[in-house]
Design an enzyme around this catalytic site. Structure first.
Site, mmCIF file in Angstrom:
data_model
loop_
_atom_site.group_PDB
_atom_site.id
_atom_site.type_symbol
_atom_site.label_atom_id
_atom_site.label_comp_id
_atom_site.label_asym_id
_atom_site.label_seq_id
_atom_site.Cartn_x
_atom_site.Cartn_y
_atom_site.Cartn_z
ATOM 1 N N LYS A 125 -16.959 -6.542 7.446
ATOM 2 C CA LYS A 125 -15.669 -7.304 7.649
ATOM 3 C C LYS A 125 -15.370 -7.353 9.191
ATOM 4 C CE LYS A 125 -13.355 -6.759 3.226
ATOM 5 N NZ LYS A 125 -12.142 -6.192 2.496
ATOM 6 N N SER A 131 -2.885 -7.685 3.584
ATOM 7 C CA SER A 131 -3.092 -7.633 4.820
ATOM 8 C C SER A 131 -3.467 -9.064 5.855
ATOM 9 C CB SER A 131 -4.163 -6.626 5.142
ATOM 10 O OG SER A 131 -3.835 -5.568 4.570
ATOM 11 N N HIS A 141 0.953 -1.253 0.095
ATOM 12 C CA HIS A 141 -0.062 0.101 0.034
ATOM 13 C C HIS A 141 1.078 1.150 0.041
ATOM 14 C CE1 HIS A 141 -3.037 -2.759 2.268
ATOM 15 N NE2 HIS A 141 -3.559 -2.383 1.285
ATOM 16 N N ARG A 172 -2.475 -6.846 -7.644
ATOM 17 C CA ARG A 172 -1.250 -7.451 -7.407
ATOM 18 C C ARG A 172 -1.294 -8.537 -8.524
ATOM 19 N NH1 ARG A 172 -3.452 -8.198 -1.520
ATOM 20 N NH2 ARG A 172 -5.218 -7.806 -2.695
HETATM 21 P P1 ADP Z 1 -9.895 -4.002 0.388
HETATM 22 O O1 ADP Z 1 -10.586 -4.302 1.749
HETATM 23 O O2 ADP Z 1 -10.906 -2.672 -0.282
HETATM 24 O O3 ADP Z 1 -9.575 -4.780 -0.875
HETATM 25 P P2 ADP Z 1 -7.376 -3.491 0.960
HETATM 26 O O4 ADP Z 1 -6.743 -2.834 2.098
HETATM 27 O O5 ADP Z 1 -6.955 -5.036 1.165
HETATM 28 O O6 ADP Z 1 -8.767 -3.342 0.703
HETATM 29 O O7 ADP Z 1 -6.528 -2.801 -0.333
HETATM 30 C C1 ADP Z 1 -6.684 -1.595 -0.645
HETATM 31 C C2 ADP Z 1 -6.101 -1.547 -2.031
HETATM 32 O O8 ADP Z 1 -4.734 -1.586 -2.057
HETATM 33 C C3 ADP Z 1 -6.841 -2.332 -3.053
HETATM 34 O O9 ADP Z 1 -6.806 -1.813 -4.340
HETATM 35 C C4 ADP Z 1 -5.880 -3.485 -3.111
HETATM 36 O O10 ADP Z 1 -5.880 -4.234 -4.429
HETATM 37 C C5 ADP Z 1 -4.579 -2.891 -2.843
HETATM 38 N N1 ADP Z 1 -3.540 -3.673 -2.442
HETATM 39 C C6 ADP Z 1 -3.549 -4.438 -1.516
HETATM 40 N N2 ADP Z 1 -2.241 -4.970 -1.244
HETATM 41 C C7 ADP Z 1 -1.346 -4.526 -1.881
HETATM 42 C C8 ADP Z 1 -0.221 -4.569 -2.304
HETATM 43 N N3 ADP Z 1 0.795 -5.624 -1.562
HETATM 44 N N4 ADP Z 1 0.415 -3.770 -2.998
HETATM 45 C C9 ADP Z 1 -0.211 -2.867 -3.884
HETATM 46 N N5 ADP Z 1 -1.566 -2.677 -3.852
HETATM 47 C C10 ADP Z 1 -2.153 -3.576 -2.887
#
Ligand code: ADP
Length: 170
Positions: A47, A134, A23, A96
């Site tokens: 969630k 996450s 992120h 990803r």
């Molecule tokens: P959500 O619960 O909405 O999927 P996340 O917090 O998991 O939210 O992810 C937010 C955004 O960041 C999403 O677009 C997700 O695809 C992206 N994301 C998650 N992990 C990574 C990563 N390792 N690298 C880049 N982007 C990521």
């Protein structure tokens, strides 16, 4: 191009439970393209999360210290409603792997239906973070594995204390 304008505001929505280096990488790479990049922490009751929305927002702020045009907010509604409220014209999402595609595609189209004036920008993750999520980071931390190189230092610390507290309550 409306989505690459220094005067545009972009939102980067997600659960961020917790924020990972994947992120952070997306935020750092994109922040300079915009007047402001607002990281929107979704307060989604559907969630079950390890960290509260306020804890997640605080960890993002600590992890991004020094990034001037980045702001963090918690919001418990539709991303497009929040974007409209603050005058943002861009939604940023990270991709990803192919596994993310269908979900992101459906969401981008749903958001376009709800708010045609807002554009979704999909950004590819750097390969070194393409396996980082996450959810997996929480699993590794829970079973005592090292999350170094996967999450910012304040998140690693917070994970250690959450896991300790959770195990004490079992
Ligand atoms: P959500 O619960 O909405 O999927 P996340 O917090 O998991 O939210 O992810 C937010 C955004 O960041 C999403 O677009 C997700 O695809 C992206 N994301 C998650 N992990 C990574 C990563 N390792 N690298 C880049 N982007 C990521």
């Amino acid at each position: 191009m409306a989505y690459l304008q220094k005067q545009a505001i972009a939102v980067y929505p997600g659960s961020f439970d917790p924020i990972t280096l994947g992120h952070v990488d997306i935020i750092k790479r994109l922040a300079d393209f915009y007047k402001e990049l607002v990281v929107v922490v979704a307060n989604s009751p559907a969630k079950s999360q390890l960290f509260t929305p306020t804890e997640r927002a605080a960890l993002i702020e600590k992890s991004l210290a020094g990034n001037k045009n980045v702001r963090v907010e918690v919001f418990d509604g539709l991303t497009v409603d929040y974007a409209r409220k603050i005058g943002a014209s861009i939604i940023i999402r990270g991709l990803r792997a192919v596994a993310d595609f269908e979900y992101e595609f459906a969401m981008a189209n749903m958001n376009r239906k709800l708010a045609p004036e807002i554009e979704t920008m999909i950004v590819f993750t750097r390969p070194e973070y393409s396996f980082v999520s996450s959810r997996t980071v929480k699993e590794v931390a829970f079973f005592g594995g090292s999350v170094e190189g996967l999450v910012p230092a304040p998140v690693a610390e917070a994970l250690t204390s959450k896991v300790k507290a959770a195990k004490e309550n079992i």
